[in-house]
Structure formats: C-alpha cells, structure tokens
Scaffold this motif. Structure first.
Motif, PDB file in Angstrom:
ATOM      1  N   ASP A 151       9.531  14.283 -18.830  1.00  0.00           N
ATOM      2  CA  ASP A 151      10.591  13.309 -18.599  1.00  0.00           C
ATOM      3  C   ASP A 151      10.376  12.588 -17.262  1.00  0.00           C
ATOM      4  N   THR A 152      10.471  11.291 -17.273  1.00  0.00           N
ATOM      5  CA  THR A 152      10.135  10.533 -16.045  1.00  0.00           C
ATOM      6  C   THR A 152      11.128  10.761 -14.903  1.00  0.00           C
ATOM      7  N   VAL A 153      12.353  11.163 -15.242  1.00  0.00           N
ATOM      8  CA  VAL A 153      13.342  11.384 -14.177  1.00  0.00           C
ATOM      9  C   VAL A 153      13.263  12.825 -13.674  1.00  0.00           C
ATOM     10  N   LYS A 154      13.271  13.763 -14.628  1.00  0.00           N
ATOM     11  CA  LYS A 154      13.321  15.176 -14.220  1.00  0.00           C
ATOM     12  C   LYS A 154      11.951  15.720 -13.816  1.00  0.00           C
ATOM     13  N   GLU A 155      10.903  15.155 -14.386  1.00  0.00           N
ATOM     14  CA  GLU A 155       9.566  15.703 -14.104  1.00  0.00           C
ATOM     15  C   GLU A 155       8.625  14.602 -13.582  1.00  0.00           C
ATOM     16  N   GLY A 156       9.137  13.893 -12.591  1.00  0.00           N
ATOM     17  CA  GLY A 156       8.413  12.750 -12.041  1.00  0.00           C
ATOM     18  C   GLY A 156       7.008  13.092 -11.559  1.00  0.00           C
ATOM     19  N   LYS A 157       6.888  14.216 -10.850  1.00  0.00           N
ATOM     20  CA  LYS A 157       5.580  14.600 -10.297  1.00  0.00           C
ATOM     21  C   LYS A 157       4.551  14.797 -11.407  1.00  0.00           C
ATOM     22  N   GLN A 158       4.985  15.530 -12.474  1.00  0.00           N
ATOM     23  CA  GLN A 158       4.058  15.789 -13.583  1.00  0.00           C
ATOM     24  C   GLN A 158       3.672  14.477 -14.268  1.00  0.00           C
ATOM     25  N   VAL A 159       4.674  13.590 -14.404  1.00  0.00           N
ATOM     26  CA  VAL A 159       4.386  12.301 -15.047  1.00  0.00           C
ATOM     27  C   VAL A 159       3.355  11.537 -14.214  1.00  0.00           C
ATOM     28  N   ARG A 160       3.570  11.519 -12.887  1.00  0.00           N
ATOM     29  CA  ARG A 160       2.654  10.758 -12.025  1.00  0.00           C
ATOM     30  C   ARG A 160       1.235  11.324 -12.052  1.00  0.00           C
ATOM     31  N   ASP A 161       1.140  12.609 -12.391  1.00  0.00           N
ATOM     32  CA  ASP A 161      -0.194  13.210 -12.465  1.00  0.00           C
ATOM     33  C   ASP A 161      -0.916  12.814 -13.760  1.00  0.00           C
ATOM     34  N   LYS A 162      -0.139  12.300 -14.725  1.00  0.00           N
ATOM     35  CA  LYS A 162      -0.727  11.951 -16.026  1.00  0.00           C
ATOM     36  C   LYS A 162      -1.006  10.458 -16.140  1.00  0.00           C
ATOM     37  N   ILE A 163      -0.440   9.684 -15.218  1.00  0.00           N
ATOM     38  CA  ILE A 163      -0.534   8.226 -15.393  1.00  0.00           C
ATOM     39  C   ILE A 163      -1.313   7.555 -14.261  1.00  0.00           C
ATOM     40  N   THR A 217       0.823  -1.217   0.000  1.00  0.00           N
ATOM     41  CA  THR A 217       0.000   0.000   0.000  1.00  0.00           C
ATOM     42  C   THR A 217       0.859   1.269   0.000  1.00  0.00           C
ATOM     43  N   LEU A 218       2.133   1.112   0.381  1.00  0.00           N
ATOM     44  CA  LEU A 218       3.018   2.280   0.368  1.00  0.00           C
ATOM     45  C   LEU A 218       3.330   2.671  -1.076  1.00  0.00           C
ATOM     46  N   SER A 219       3.466   1.647  -1.939  1.00  0.00           N
ATOM     47  CA  SER A 219       3.783   1.917  -3.344  1.00  0.00           C
ATOM     48  C   SER A 219       2.700   2.755  -4.002  1.00  0.00           C
ATOM     49  N   SER A 220       1.429   2.536  -3.594  1.00  0.00           N
ATOM     50  CA  SER A 220       0.354   3.308  -4.223  1.00  0.00           C
ATOM     51  C   SER A 220       0.538   4.790  -3.913  1.00  0.00           C
ATOM     52  N   MET A 221       1.109   5.085  -2.753  1.00  0.00           N
ATOM     53  CA  MET A 221       1.352   6.486  -2.406  1.00  0.00           C
ATOM     54  C   MET A 221       2.533   7.045  -3.200  1.00  0.00           C
ATOM     55  N   LEU A 222       3.497   6.158  -3.511  1.00  0.00           N
ATOM     56  CA  LEU A 222       4.669   6.614  -4.268  1.00  0.00           C
ATOM     57  C   LEU A 222       4.285   7.006  -5.690  1.00  0.00           C
ATOM     58  N   LEU A 223       3.109   6.542  -6.129  1.00  0.00           N
ATOM     59  CA  LEU A 223       2.649   6.857  -7.483  1.00  0.00           C
ATOM     60  C   LEU A 223       1.854   8.158  -7.544  1.00  0.00           C
ATOM     61  N   ALA A 224       1.607   8.747  -6.375  1.00  0.00           N
ATOM     62  CA  ALA A 224       0.861  10.007  -6.356  1.00  0.00           C
ATOM     63  C   ALA A 224       1.792  11.160  -6.758  1.00  0.00           C
ATOM     64  N   PRO A 225       1.219  12.222  -7.306  1.00  0.00           N
ATOM     65  CA  PRO A 225       2.077  13.322  -7.778  1.00  0.00           C
ATOM     66  C   PRO A 225       2.583  14.203  -6.632  1.00  0.00           C
ATOM     67  N   ILE A 226       3.235  13.598  -5.690  1.00  0.00           N
ATOM     68  CA  ILE A 226       3.836  14.344  -4.585  1.00  0.00           C
ATOM     69  C   ILE A 226       5.269  13.834  -4.402  1.00  0.00           C
ATOM     70  N   SER A 227       6.081  14.651  -3.710  1.00  0.00           N
ATOM     71  CA  SER A 227       7.473  14.219  -3.546  1.00  0.00           C
ATOM     72  C   SER A 227       7.578  13.209  -2.406  1.00  0.00           C
ATOM     73  N   ARG A 228       8.663  12.443  -2.428  1.00  0.00           N
ATOM     74  CA  ARG A 228       8.867  11.426  -1.389  1.00  0.00           C
ATOM     75  C   ARG A 228       8.997  12.079  -0.007  1.00  0.00           C
ATOM     76  N   SER A 229       9.610  13.275   0.008  1.00  0.00           N
ATOM     77  CA  SER A 229       9.795  13.935   1.315  1.00  0.00           C
ATOM     78  C   SER A 229       8.441  14.304   1.926  1.00  0.00           C
ATOM     79  N   GLU A 230       7.453  14.595   1.063  1.00  0.00           N
ATOM     80  CA  GLU A 230       6.107  14.888   1.588  1.00  0.00           C
ATOM     81  C   GLU A 230       5.511  13.641   2.240  1.00  0.00           C
TER      82      GLU A 230
END
Lengths: 406, 260
Positions: B78-90, A227-240
C-alpha cells in the motif's frame, strides 16, 4: 539510520570535494580574520604612533621667565614647537589664534594672566588674588588633545611644584597622607573584559553566517533544483533525510565556525597589540573548553535546523534568504544584548533563552566565572528548541504542500 | 503490478493559488475516482491534456502524494501504509526530479545504490551495464552539471534503475529531449517491458502513446474517460488514429463547442 549515514557521507563529500567550497568555508575565514585584525591593529598602532610622534604647535602668551626655564629644563621644546607671544601681540591676533586651535593649525594656546608673576609674588593670605593660566585646546583634534595632556604632565605639573616649593619650602607639608593602591584581581579575569564582551557576539555571528552559507543552498537550493525530490523517492523515511541533512550541515558549519574561532584567537592579539592591550586566554581550561564546545555545537545545530526549516518552507533559495535575514538580525541582537551587561546576577531561566542565554554563558566562560545552573539551563533550552524545530522540519518534509506545492 | 482503486486527490487552495487559478473554490479536484491496473510486461499510458491529473496520479503511485480517497497498491504494498517498501519497488522519473549537479553520475549511482542497500558487486555490474547501455561510460566521472541535457536525462534514468525496480513510472518520458535521446529512452522502455517490468507513463503526445503503450487510459479533468489497447480504442471510437480517437472522446466529455 543507515540512510541518514549515507546522506551525511554524501553531503560531507559535497563540501569537502569542492575546492571552491573548501576555500570559501575554511581558508578564506582564516585569511580574513588575520587580514582584518592585523590591519585594524596596524592602523590603530600607526594612528597612535602618529599622534605621539607629532610635534605639537604651542603658543604661549605672557610666559614668565621662570616658566620659560621650566620649558627648557624639562626638554619640552624637543617635542613641541613652542612660540612665545606678548600680551600686545596676542590681543591683536586673539581671534586668529583661537581659530587656529579650532581649525587644528595650532594644537595648544596657553595664556598667562597679564600680571601672573606679580600676583603670585604678592600673595600673602587667603582671599588675595590667585593668578591663572588659560589653556585653550580642541578635544575633537587628536593632536590638540595629546598636546594638552603632555603639556599638563610635562610642564604645568613641574612648574606648579616649583612655585609651591618656592612659596612653602617643604612640599611634604602638603602631602597629608599617602595612598598605596594595590590591584587585587584574579589572574584568570585579567584582560578578559574585551574578550568576554566581544566573543559571545562574534561567535553568534560566525556560527549563524557559517550555517546560513551552506544550509540555504543544501535545502532550498536542492528543493529548487529538484534534487531533494530524488531523495524523497528512496526507500528511507523522511526523518532519516532530515537527520542526514542536519547532521552533515552542522558538521560542515561547525568546522567552518571553528576555523573562524581559531583564526580569531590567534589574530585578536594582533589587534590588541595595536591598541596597546592584551587578550587573556587563560580561561581555557579543559572544563571551560568542553562547556564552550557543548554550547557552540548545540547553538550550531539550532541555527542549522532553524535555517533548514525556513529553507524548506521557502519555495526557492532567494525566498529562503529573505526569510532567514530577519532571523539573523534577531540572533545578532541577542548576541549584542550581552555585550553591555553589568555583571549583575542573572535569573536562571534567562539562561534557557536560546542565543541570549547562550551568549551569557559564553561571556561567563570567558571571564572564568561560569554558573553551573546557568550552563545547564542554557543546554536544556537549546535541546528543547532544537527538538521542536527538528520536529517541525520533519513535518515540513512530510508536507505535500511544502514539498510539491500540492 | 499497479492497482489504483477509486483514486481521488483534492488539493486545498491557498488564496494565492485561488488568484492564480482565477477561482473562488477553496478546493481543486485534481483526480476523481480513477481506477486502473498496470500489469507486468506492459506499458500503460496515461493520456490527457495538461492539467488533466496525470502527474498527480503518478505522484500518488510514487508515494510522493497521499490519496484523499481510494487506494493504490504497488506489487502488493500500500502506497500510504508501506511507502518505504513501495519506493524500493519503483523508480519514478520526471523532468522535475533531477540528480545533484555537483556529483558525477557514477557517484550518484553508488549513492542511491547504497540507499537501496545494493551490495557492491551487484552495484558495480549494474553500473557497467546501464552506463554502457546509455552511452555514458566515458562521462561517468564528469560532474552532472557539466553534461548535456540528453546525457543528464540518460544518467538520471540509469541511476533510477540502480535497484532493478519492478515498476517504472515515467512522467512525460520524452519531454524536453532531442529526438535521438527520446528514441533511446522509448526503446529502453520497450526493452524493460519485454523483460517483464510494469511500466506506466504519462504523455500528451499522441504519436508517442500510439507507438509506445500497450494499453492507454485517457484522463480528462481528473477522470478516466476511456481505456483499452490501441486497437480497441480505435474500434470503440471508430477512429483512424489515436489523436482522432482522443478528440472524439474529448468532444463527448467536454461538449462540441469546447474545442478550438
């Protein structure tokens, strides 16, 4: 940090919407504290009462007549079963009676010298024979020890005074000077020894165990369940994610530890009453309470982040628990080390040692003698340590090897 | 739109891993020089045996892993440089990534909606639509741990679509599902494709790839060895069906004696 806020909200909901968790984290500790301290107090009180109420079995050999009178006059017979024996009777049963003391059937054996009375009366000058009383008791038996103390106080002392009076007439001649003892102590330090000895140790244990209970599951458990991986896929940084997790876990475990503390504060007097002592909480002023709170909150964050780091490195909850256990022992040891400190001055840098230094500060807060530089060093030590561990945890969250075994 | 250019992923092996894989090499090349494109309105299938590098490729696209070499762009990011934006699209779905079992599907939908900054009105509409579509409306307030396996998977799909992603990445979409749920999932993937989404799936089930995918890339030992539409692959390999085509390719790559 919007993402971190949402994670905090979710993690808190995880704890506060789960009846089982609410019970185990916030209700059970209170019940346990009252039950344990109340029970200890009751057991100690009833053990003490039992010893006091116990009728001692006392055998007195060769008792002079005037001694028997003292026994009667002091009312000693009412509290003890006294049996007299003469020399002949004693000689024939000597080993038996001594064995009875060793085995606890007889609490006290008192043997007057054969010619006690005559020797006492014959005394004229220095060097003449002084008659003796042999007292046999068993210090490993509570009843025997108590019988000895009471006999000494209630019978021997008045008897000695009677004989001294008879020989000297005026007893005041013996009293060359009087001693007038006056206790001068700070009200805030009175009855604080027990608390300042126990509280740092108890707090460290409570904070760590509260943090351990939920952190291992919230990090290693979630990693294991996927379930942690599902959070890693969210558009937020790991530090958040790290901040969200750590803050929410700290809030829950601090609250749990707070319940422990409050219950302990209310339950501890129950135990102390049983022991015939008191607990002084007068050290709780606004400033000391704030200092205590600061140390508790930071220590909690330290424990949560440390356990989080170990939990994220571990591949599952079981491994995480195995990794956390030795740390728990080290942390408890650091708390124990302060239990027996002499009160000598401590170098400021020692306060900066996490856990040990913090326990020292808590100890000083309890006895109302906190050193400001020590407190500040303690806070600084904690902040640095927490920052390092959070940094490492974030790094671990970013590591493919740790997160995905890649 | 997904563009993978010359993707290489090399894992460093720990001593434990070396023992597990019975190798003395300190590195394992999981994916080697893979390039491909998946376009809006198509389902691209990565077909290959277990350990071929399918999951690693998809994880790199989903920003969970960083390529050792090469580049991946998703909707221009780019998946490395713009990870957050990518994750918002997928959205990335796999059996290994699950929803927190202590919460309800409805709570998780709202939670991830919040992380994607979806406004409440849109969130409510989407929730109604997806929950209805997957038949989980009646169970939406039940804890996920109390749902059946199929229902859990459907809830996970619904939640992963909360932000209406342009790209859907699905690792082994029907793995572990009963035939009815599997059908619901594949039908829905087709629906998504028809609505213009870019879909990339990995599978080792030939029949699934044959029915579902518009284009197929075959991966063996981390390398892309063939690519094309079903008909072009069949024609290319002079095969009757996809399984036949795959084994012809496999024999060519690995050598005759390696099969069986």
């Amino acid at each position: 940090m919007k993402g971190a806020r949402r994670i905090i909200k979710k993690e808190l909901a995880r704890v506060f919407k789960d009846k089982k968790l609410i019970f185990t984290m916030f209700i059970m500790p209170a019940i346990l504290m009252f039950a344990i301290y109340g029970l200890i107090g009751k057991l100690i009180a009833s053990a003490n009462n039992d010893i006091i109420e116990h009728k001692s079995a006392v055998t007195i050999v060769n008792a002079p007549e005037d001694f028997k009178q003292v026994i009667e006059a002091t009312g000693y017979r009412l509290m003890s079963d006294v049996s007299y024996s003469d020399e002949a009777g004693y000689e024939s049963r000597k080993t038996d009676i001594e064995n009875e003391v060793i085995n606890g059937q007889t609490d006290l054996l008192v043997c007057f010298d054969k010619n006690f009375e005559a020797d006492y009366k014959a005394y004229e000058k220095r060097g003449d024979k002084i008659p003796g009383i042999n007292i046999f008791y068993n210090s490993t038996e509570n009843y025997s020890q108590q019988a000895y103390n009471v006999f000494n106080r209630s019978v021997i002392t008045p008897y000695r005074e009677t004989l001294q009076q008879a020989r000297l007439g005026d007893l005041e001649k013996l009293e060359v000077f009087g001693i007038n003892e006056q206790l001068l102590e700070k009200e805030s330090k009175k009855d604080t020894q027990f608390l300042s000895m126990m509280l740092p140790y108890l707090l460290v244990i409570m904070l760590f165990s509260s943090a351990m209970g939920i952190t291992v599951d919230a990090i290693a458990g979630e990693k294991e369940r996927g379930t942690l991986s599902s959070m890693l896929l969210a558009p937020i940084s790991r530090s958040e994610i790290v901040v969200g997790k750590l803050v929410s876990l700290s809030i829950s475990s601090t609250l749990s530890a707070f319940v422990y503390c409050v219950s302990m504060i209310f339950a501890m007097p129950m135990m102390m009453q049983g022991m015939g002592g008191e607990v002084n909480f007068s050290f709780i002023s606004v400033s000391s309470a704030l200092m205590l709170l600061a140390i508790i909150l930071l220590m909690n964050l330290l424990f949560v982040s440390l356990i989080s780091l170990l939990s994220i490195v571990a591949k599952d909850s079981k491994t995480a628990s195995t990794l956390v256990s030795p740390v728990y022992i080290v942390v408890v040891m650091a708390g124990v080390m302060t239990m027996f400190s002499s009160g000598a001055e401590v170098a400021t840098w020692k306060y900066a040692i996490p856990v040990y230094g913090n326990a020292l500060v808590i100890q000083q807060i309890c006895s109302g003698e906190v050193v400001m530089s020590g407190f500040l060093a303690s806070v600084a030590g904690l902040v640095v340590m927490i920052a390092v561990i959070i940094g490492l945890t974030t790094k671990a969250f970013n590591s493919e090897k740790i997160m995905f075994n890649a | 739109m997904i563009e993978i250019r010359d993707l290489t992923k090399i894992y460093k092996l720990s001593n434990k891993k070396k023992a597990e894989l019975k190798t003395k090499d300190s590195e394992k090349v999981a994916v080697s020089g893979v390039s491909l494109e998946a376009h809006p309105g198509e389902i691209y299938g990565l077909l290959g045996p277990n350990g071929a590098g399918k999951t690693t490729t998809l994880r790199c696209v989903a920003t969970l892993l960083k390529p050792t070499k090469g580049e991946i762009s998703v909707c221009g990011f780019d998946t490395v440089k713009e990870g957050k934006q990518v994750r918002d699209k997928i959205c990335f779905l796999t059996n290994e990534i699950k929803l927190d079992p202590h919460f309800s599907a409805s709570y998780m939908f709202d939670f991830f909606g919040g992380l994607h900054n979806i406004d409440e009105e849109t969130l409510a509409k989407r929730k109604d639509f997806f929950f209805e579509r997957f038949g989980i409306t009646d169970f939406k307030d039940k804890k996920i741990e109390d749902l059946s396996t199929g229902m859990k998977q459907k809830a996970a799909i619904a939640v992963s679509l909360v932000h209406d992603p342009e790209v859907i990445i699905f690792d082994e979409p029907t793995n572990g599902l009963d035939i009815i749920t599997a059908r619901v999932v594949t039908d829905f993937l087709k629906e998504l494709r028809d609505s213009g989404k870019t879909i990339i799936v990995s599978t080792h089930i030939m029949s699934e790839a044959q029915k579902l995918c518009d284009r197929i890339g075959m991966i063996i030992d981390g390398k892309k060895v063939a690519e094309g539409t079903l008909s072009s692959l069949l024609a290319q390999e002079n095969a009757e069906d996809l399984e036949d085509a795959f084994f012809k390719v496999y024999k060519r790559v690995k050598g005759e004696d390696k099969i069986g």
